[in-house]
Design a protein around this motif. Structure first.
Motif, PDB file in Angstrom:
ATOM      1  N   SER A  27       5.363  26.644  36.506  1.00 13.35           N
ATOM      2  CA  SER A  27       5.267  27.779  35.584  1.00 13.35           C
ATOM      3  C   SER A  27       3.815  28.082  35.244  1.00 13.35           C
ATOM      4  CB  SER A  27       6.056  27.494  34.305  1.00 13.35           C
ATOM      5  OG  SER A  27       5.515  26.367  33.632  1.00 13.35           O
ATOM      6  N   SER A 211      16.590  30.397  42.238  1.00  9.80           N
ATOM      7  CA  SER A 211      15.932  29.631  41.174  1.00  9.80           C
ATOM      8  C   SER A 211      16.232  28.159  41.394  1.00  9.80           C
ATOM      9  CB  SER A 211      16.423  30.080  39.796  1.00  9.80           C
ATOM     10  OG  SER A 211      15.761  29.367  38.767  1.00  9.80           O
ATOM     11  N   ARG A 262      10.999  37.103  37.997  1.00 14.40           N
ATOM     12  CA  ARG A 262      10.547  35.944  37.224  1.00 14.40           C
ATOM     13  C   ARG A 262       9.139  36.199  36.710  1.00 14.40           C
ATOM     14  NH1 ARG A 262      11.030  29.486  38.548  1.00 14.40           N
ATOM     15  NH2 ARG A 262      10.025  28.791  36.629  1.00 14.40           N
ATOM     16  N   ALA A 265       7.943  31.415  32.844  1.00 18.22           N
ATOM     17  CA  ALA A 265       9.076  30.494  32.908  1.00 18.22           C
ATOM     18  C   ALA A 265      10.408  31.191  32.713  1.00 18.22           C
ATOM     19  CB  ALA A 265       8.908  29.408  31.841  1.00 18.22           C
ATOM     20  N   GLU A 266      10.400  32.510  32.589  1.00 18.36           N
ATOM     21  CA  GLU A 266      11.634  33.236  32.267  1.00 18.36           C
ATOM     22  C   GLU A 266      11.999  34.225  33.370  1.00 18.36           C
ATOM     23  OE1 GLU A 266      11.788  33.504  27.478  1.00 18.36           O
ATOM     24  OE2 GLU A 266      10.347  34.848  28.440  1.00 18.36           O
ATOM     25  N   TRP A 267      13.293  34.464  33.476  1.00 15.92           N
ATOM     26  CA  TRP A 267      13.801  35.529  34.328  1.00 15.92           C
ATOM     27  C   TRP A 267      14.099  36.748  33.469  1.00 15.92           C
ATOM     28  CZ3 TRP A 267      13.995  35.928  39.489  1.00 15.92           C
ATOM     29  CH2 TRP A 267      13.825  34.760  40.235  1.00 15.92           C
ATOM     30  N   ARG A 283      16.187  38.673  28.941  1.00 16.23           N
ATOM     31  CA  ARG A 283      15.445  37.589  29.573  1.00 16.23           C
ATOM     32  C   ARG A 283      16.075  36.249  29.228  1.00 16.23           C
ATOM     33  NH1 ARG A 283       9.911  37.994  25.931  1.00 16.23           N
ATOM     34  NH2 ARG A 283      10.766  37.117  24.005  1.00 16.23           N
ATOM     35  N   SER A 284      15.866  35.269  30.116  1.00 17.71           N
ATOM     36  CA  SER A 284      16.457  33.955  29.924  1.00 17.71           C
ATOM     37  C   SER A 284      15.675  32.915  30.702  1.00 17.71           C
ATOM     38  CB  SER A 284      17.916  33.954  30.405  1.00 17.71           C
ATOM     39  OG  SER A 284      18.490  32.665  30.309  1.00 17.71           O
ATOM     40  N   LYS A 285      15.678  31.684  30.191  1.00 13.72           N
ATOM     41  CA  LYS A 285      15.083  30.557  30.901  1.00 13.72           C
ATOM     42  C   LYS A 285      16.122  29.756  31.674  1.00 13.72           C
ATOM     43  CE  LYS A 285      11.160  29.770  27.777  1.00 13.72           C
ATOM     44  NZ  LYS A 285      10.478  28.793  26.883  1.00 13.72           N
ATOM     45  N   ASP A 286      17.400  29.887  31.259  1.00 17.72           N
ATOM     46  CA  ASP A 286      18.428  29.008  31.819  1.00 17.72           C
ATOM     47  C   ASP A 286      19.672  29.739  32.320  1.00 17.72           C
ATOM     48  OD1 ASP A 286      19.555  29.866  29.449  1.00 17.72           O
ATOM     49  OD2 ASP A 286      19.600  27.889  28.506  1.00 17.72           O
TER      50      ASP A 286
END
Length: 322
Positions: A27, A211, A262, A265-267, A283-286
């Motif tokens: 990241s 990912s 991306r 660190a986020e999508w 947006r999301s990290k997971d």
């Protein structure tokens, strides 16, 4: 320790730290590269008559139309000679590949390629659903390069009346889509078309992102009776699938055309709020917890249903000078 040896020691420590960062913190590497890279969004205007429009951003939030919002490529193929839903992807060889919807009711998709996004190859119409005479359409084609197979996936949404009879009444105008695909290595010959994704309901506008060791398909739940019209995702271990573990919706209703990028660190998943004539994003990290960032976005007027990708600062500057 003398001055010279101390200087050498500090230089060695800094080199080691840099190496550790590059190994253990992708990241951080990506964040550093973002200062050099730019983001590009494709779209169309109106019904897609005048072709490919491009917009540029340095942060993924504020987008500026390029070429004074004039088309970079006018459509010449397909029954409708439209260029809706343009999907642009850069290949491992540096060539850019573009696919699009050529008509509201057609069995072909459009294709062209470019090295610089200004000069384009001759356009081609791939008859991806001609083997199904009753197929009503071939909508929103997308591309994904499968590095493991060293081939391209081309996938799109099609309605074949009666094919999935149990859900024929779930959409408007008798449309009941599933996602189909073909593969290619050279964009000259395509493999036979096959069913790609059937979640058990009407679905359009699929896009794939990689990912870690997994692949995520973001798609629109196209059911209208009762109203869904939202975005969900499914997961696979391979680019070709099978895609399973269909999620709950992570957007509101009446959205379509997802495209993912991306950033750090986020999508970020962008989507077309087509009833409101606005674009939105989450947006999301997971891929589990999503935050709506739509209020932070700024797009050119009438920006419609496109795809997003990262390009070099050098290419962005060349495009901006045109």
């Amino acid at each position: 320790m003398n001055f010279k040896s101390g200087k050498l020691l500090r230089a060695g420590i800094m080199t080691l730290i840099g190496a550790l960062i590059s190994i253990f913190s992708p990241s951080i590497r990506e964040a550093a590269s973002e200062g050099r890279d730019r983001y590009l969004f494709t779209s169309f205007r109106g019904n897609g008559e005048d072709g490919l429009h491009l917009a540029l951003s340095t942060d993924g939030l504020r987008w500026t139309a390029l070429n004074e919002d004039r088309s970079y490529l006018k459509p010449t193929v397909g029954k409708g000679q439209l260029m809706r839903d343009p999907c642009l992807v850069e290949g491992p060889d540096g060539n850019f590949h573009l696919v699009w919807t050529t008509a509201w009711s057609d069995q072909t998709i459009g294709y062209a390629s470019s090295r610089n996004l200004v000069d384009w190859s001759e356009q081609r119409a791939f008859p991806v659903m001609s083997h199904e005479p009753g197929a009503r359409n071939a909508w929103a084609p997308e591309l994904f390069y499968d590095a493991d197979k060293r081939e391209w996936l081309i996938f799109w949404a099609t309605t074949i009346p009666g094919k999935f009879a149990e859900t024929d009444q779930s959409g408007g105008n008798g449309l009941n889509h599933r996602i189909y695909y073909a593969t290619t290595r050279d964009f000259k010959s395509l493999s036979p078309t096959e069913l790609f994704f059937d979640p058990g309901f009407n679905v359009i506008d699929a896009t794939i992102l990689a990912s870690g060791s997994r692949f995520f398909m973001v798609f629109k739940d196209e059911r209208q009776i009762p109203v869904k019209k939202n975005l969900r995702l499914a997961v696979a271990e391979r680019a070709r699938g099978p895609y399973q573990q269909v999620s709950a919706p992570f957007t509101g209703d009446w959205v379509e055309g997802p495209s993912a990028l991306r950033i750090g660190a986020e999508w970020v998943v962008y989507f077309d709020r087509y009833r409101e004539h606005q674009y939105g994003a989450v947006r999301s990290k997971d891929f589990k917890e999503w935050a709506d960032i739509s209020s932070q976005l700024s797009f050119p007027k009438d920006h419609r249903h496109g795809s997003v990708l990262r390009i070099s600062k050098t290419l962005a500057e060349k495009l901006g000078s045109k």
